[in-house]
Design a protein around this motif. Structure first.
Motif, PDB file in Angstrom:
ATOM      1  N   LEU A 179       0.835  -1.205   0.000  1.00 26.15           N
ATOM      2  CA  LEU A 179       0.000   0.000   0.000  1.00 26.15           C
ATOM      3  C   LEU A 179       0.867   1.251   0.000  1.00 26.15           C
ATOM      4  CD1 LEU A 179      -2.873  -0.870   2.495  1.00 26.15           C
ATOM      5  CD2 LEU A 179      -3.052  -0.513   0.033  1.00 26.15           C
ATOM      6  N   PRO A 180       0.674   2.145  -0.971  1.00 14.66           N
ATOM      7  CA  PRO A 180       1.424   3.393  -0.985  1.00 14.66           C
ATOM      8  C   PRO A 180       0.983   4.294   0.159  1.00 14.66           C
ATOM      9  CG  PRO A 180      -0.007   3.228  -2.921  1.00 14.66           C
ATOM     10  CD  PRO A 180      -0.211   2.002  -2.115  1.00 14.66           C
ATOM     11  N   CYS A 181       1.939   5.009   0.723  1.00 15.67           N
ATOM     12  CA  CYS A 181       1.601   5.923   1.817  1.00 15.67           C
ATOM     13  C   CYS A 181       2.179   7.299   1.545  1.00 15.67           C
ATOM     14  CB  CYS A 181       2.101   5.381   3.144  1.00 15.67           C
ATOM     15  SG  CYS A 181       3.881   5.260   3.307  1.00 15.67           S
TER      16      CYS A 181
ATOM     17  N   ASN B  70       0.548  12.059  -6.341  1.00 16.59           N
ATOM     18  CA  ASN B  70       0.349  10.802  -7.057  1.00 16.59           C
ATOM     19  C   ASN B  70       1.658  10.047  -7.218  1.00 16.59           C
ATOM     20  OD1 ASN B  70      -2.245  10.130  -7.590  1.00 16.59           O
ATOM     21  ND2 ASN B  70      -2.324  11.064  -9.618  1.00 16.59           N
ATOM     22  N   THR B  71       2.769  10.697  -6.929  1.00 15.02           N
ATOM     23  CA  THR B  71       4.066  10.067  -7.124  1.00 15.02           C
ATOM     24  C   THR B  71       4.582   9.416  -5.851  1.00 15.02           C
ATOM     25  OG1 THR B  71       5.191  12.142  -6.630  1.00 15.02           O
ATOM     26  CG2 THR B  71       4.669  11.714  -8.932  1.00 15.02           C
ATOM     27  N   THR B  72       3.739   9.279  -4.842  1.00 15.40           N
ATOM     28  CA  THR B  72       4.157   8.658  -3.592  1.00 15.40           C
ATOM     29  C   THR B  72       4.684   7.262  -3.876  1.00 15.40           C
ATOM     30  OG1 THR B  72       2.433   9.862  -2.459  1.00 15.40           O
ATOM     31  CG2 THR B  72       3.382   8.018  -1.279  1.00 15.40           C
ATOM     32  N   THR B  73       5.883   6.963  -3.390  1.00 12.71           N
ATOM     33  CA  THR B  73       6.469   5.668  -3.697  1.00 12.71           C
ATOM     34  C   THR B  73       6.724   4.826  -2.452  1.00 12.71           C
ATOM     35  OG1 THR B  73       8.665   6.645  -3.672  1.00 12.71           O
ATOM     36  CG2 THR B  73       7.559   6.472  -5.802  1.00 12.71           C
TER      37      THR B  73
ATOM     38  N   ASP C 166       6.374   8.478  14.256  1.00 15.53           N
ATOM     39  CA  ASP C 166       5.912   8.716  12.896  1.00 15.53           C
ATOM     40  C   ASP C 166       4.699   7.841  12.620  1.00 15.53           C
ATOM     41  OD1 ASP C 166       7.963  10.491  12.361  1.00 15.53           O
ATOM     42  OD2 ASP C 166       9.321   8.896  11.705  1.00 15.53           O
ATOM     43  N   PHE C 167       3.658   8.471  12.120  1.00 15.51           N
ATOM     44  CA  PHE C 167       2.459   7.746  11.739  1.00 15.51           C
ATOM     45  C   PHE C 167       2.308   7.869  10.236  1.00 15.51           C
ATOM     46  CE2 PHE C 167       1.588   9.434  16.009  1.00 15.51           C
ATOM     47  CZ  PHE C 167       1.474   8.230  16.684  1.00 15.51           C
ATOM     48  N   HIS C 168       2.225   6.747   9.579  1.00 10.14           N
ATOM     49  CA  HIS C 168       2.086   6.752   8.130  1.00 10.14           C
ATOM     50  C   HIS C 168       0.641   6.478   7.767  1.00 10.14           C
ATOM     51  CE1 HIS C 168       6.402   6.901   7.694  1.00 10.14           C
ATOM     52  NE2 HIS C 168       6.487   5.914   8.575  1.00 10.14           N
ATOM     53  N   LYS C 169       0.133   7.293   6.856  1.00 13.67           N
ATOM     54  CA  LYS C 169      -1.243   7.151   6.398  1.00 13.67           C
ATOM     55  C   LYS C 169      -1.264   6.668   4.958  1.00 13.67           C
ATOM     56  CE  LYS C 169      -3.243  10.684   9.383  1.00 13.67           C
ATOM     57  NZ  LYS C 169      -4.112  11.862   9.411  1.00 13.67           N
ATOM     58  N   VAL C 170      -2.317   5.947   4.628  1.00 18.18           N
ATOM     59  CA  VAL C 170      -2.506   5.497   3.250  1.00 18.18           C
ATOM     60  C   VAL C 170      -2.550   6.732   2.355  1.00 18.18           C
ATOM     61  CG1 VAL C 170      -4.122   4.357   1.687  1.00 18.18           C
ATOM     62  CG2 VAL C 170      -3.745   3.431   3.966  1.00 18.18           C
ATOM     63  N   ALA C 171      -1.948   6.639   1.196  1.00 25.78           N
ATOM     64  CA  ALA C 171      -1.909   7.766   0.262  1.00 25.78           C
ATOM     65  C   ALA C 171      -3.325   8.257  -0.049  1.00 25.78           C
ATOM     66  CB  ALA C 171      -1.193   7.366  -1.025  1.00 25.78           C
ATOM     67  N   LYS C 172      -3.527   9.564   0.080  1.00 28.16           N
ATOM     68  CA  LYS C 172      -4.839  10.161  -0.209  1.00 28.16           C
ATOM     69  C   LYS C 172      -5.253   9.907  -1.653  1.00 28.16           C
ATOM     70  CE  LYS C 172      -4.328  13.821   3.181  1.00 28.16           C
ATOM     71  NZ  LYS C 172      -4.058  15.240   3.383  1.00 28.16           N
ATOM     72  N   SER C 173      -4.271   9.807  -2.515  1.00 28.38           N
ATOM     73  CA  SER C 173      -4.582   9.589  -3.930  1.00 28.38           C
ATOM     74  C   SER C 173      -5.293   8.250  -4.153  1.00 28.38           C
ATOM     75  CB  SER C 173      -3.307   9.657  -4.766  1.00 28.38           C
ATOM     76  OG  SER C 173      -2.355   8.723  -4.298  1.00 28.38           O
TER      77      SER C 173
END
Length: 190
Positions: A59-61, A69-72, A95-102
């Motif tokens: 899952l991109p974050c 859109n370029t989240t890798t 650090d909290f990582h969230k699923v990419a909004k895109s």
């Protein structure tokens, strides 16, 4: 049928290895799987097909807080929070990582993400491990507001009820579980 394609794609390197050149096919696959998942009445059998990727970084974050859109960066579902999760009460604790909004904009549903193991709220283990860091014993209002508004899982509620984390009014040396304490009632004073 779609289940056959799903059983193929979950073992494909685009979903299991997190390689950069496969970002486009990975995103398209996640969107397609989510849309099919949302259309099903009985989702249990389909979740069994997805089991091989639950522990894979697919899952991109969003890593820098931007809506790109370029989240890798890729993470396992259990390491991520929904993009809509409000974690502001825990700033400074990691650090909290969230699923990419895109992904949401492309049609990936929160129901699908939650079924895959993405978290909506902070785990109780994290919360109890950081009570001193957050200094909520001095001002517990942010904690109380968070817990009142959080959509806690059954396991989190059980842990919240059974863990010793509350001081008694006249005994600050020990901590108690909520079930061991009573609300103050002047009518019962002796």
């Amino acid at each position: 049928p779609f289940e056959i394609w799903t059983s193929f794609i979950v073992y494909h390197s685009c979903m299991t290895k997190g390689l950069y050149p496969e970002n486009t096919i990975r995103r398209m696959s996640i969107v397609a799987i989510s849309k099919h998942f949302d259309s099903l009445e009985r989702k249990g059998r389909y979740l069994e097909l997805l089991a091989p990727i639950k522990d894979s970084p697919f899952l991109p974050c969003d890593t820098d807080g931007t809506d790109s859109n370029t989240t890798t960066a890729l993470k396992c579902p259990s390491e991520l929070y929904l993009a809509s999760s409000d974690l502001s009460a825990f700033e400074g604790c990691g650090d909290f990582h969230k699923v990419a909004k895109s992904l949401t904009k492309e049609g990936v549903s929160e129901e699908f993400l939650l079924a895959m193991g993405v978290r909506k709220t902070i785990s109780m283990d994290f919360l109890f491990g950081h009570l001193d860091t957050l200094k909520w014993n001095e001002n517990p209002k942010p904690l109380i507001n968070y817990l009142l508004n959080a959509d806690l899982s059954r396991q989190d509620l059980l842990k919240l009820r059974s863990t010793c984390y509350l001081p008694a009014e006249n005994d600050r040396s020990s901590l108690y579980a909520p079930s061991d304490l009573y609300l103050k009632n002047d009518e019962l004073k002796i």
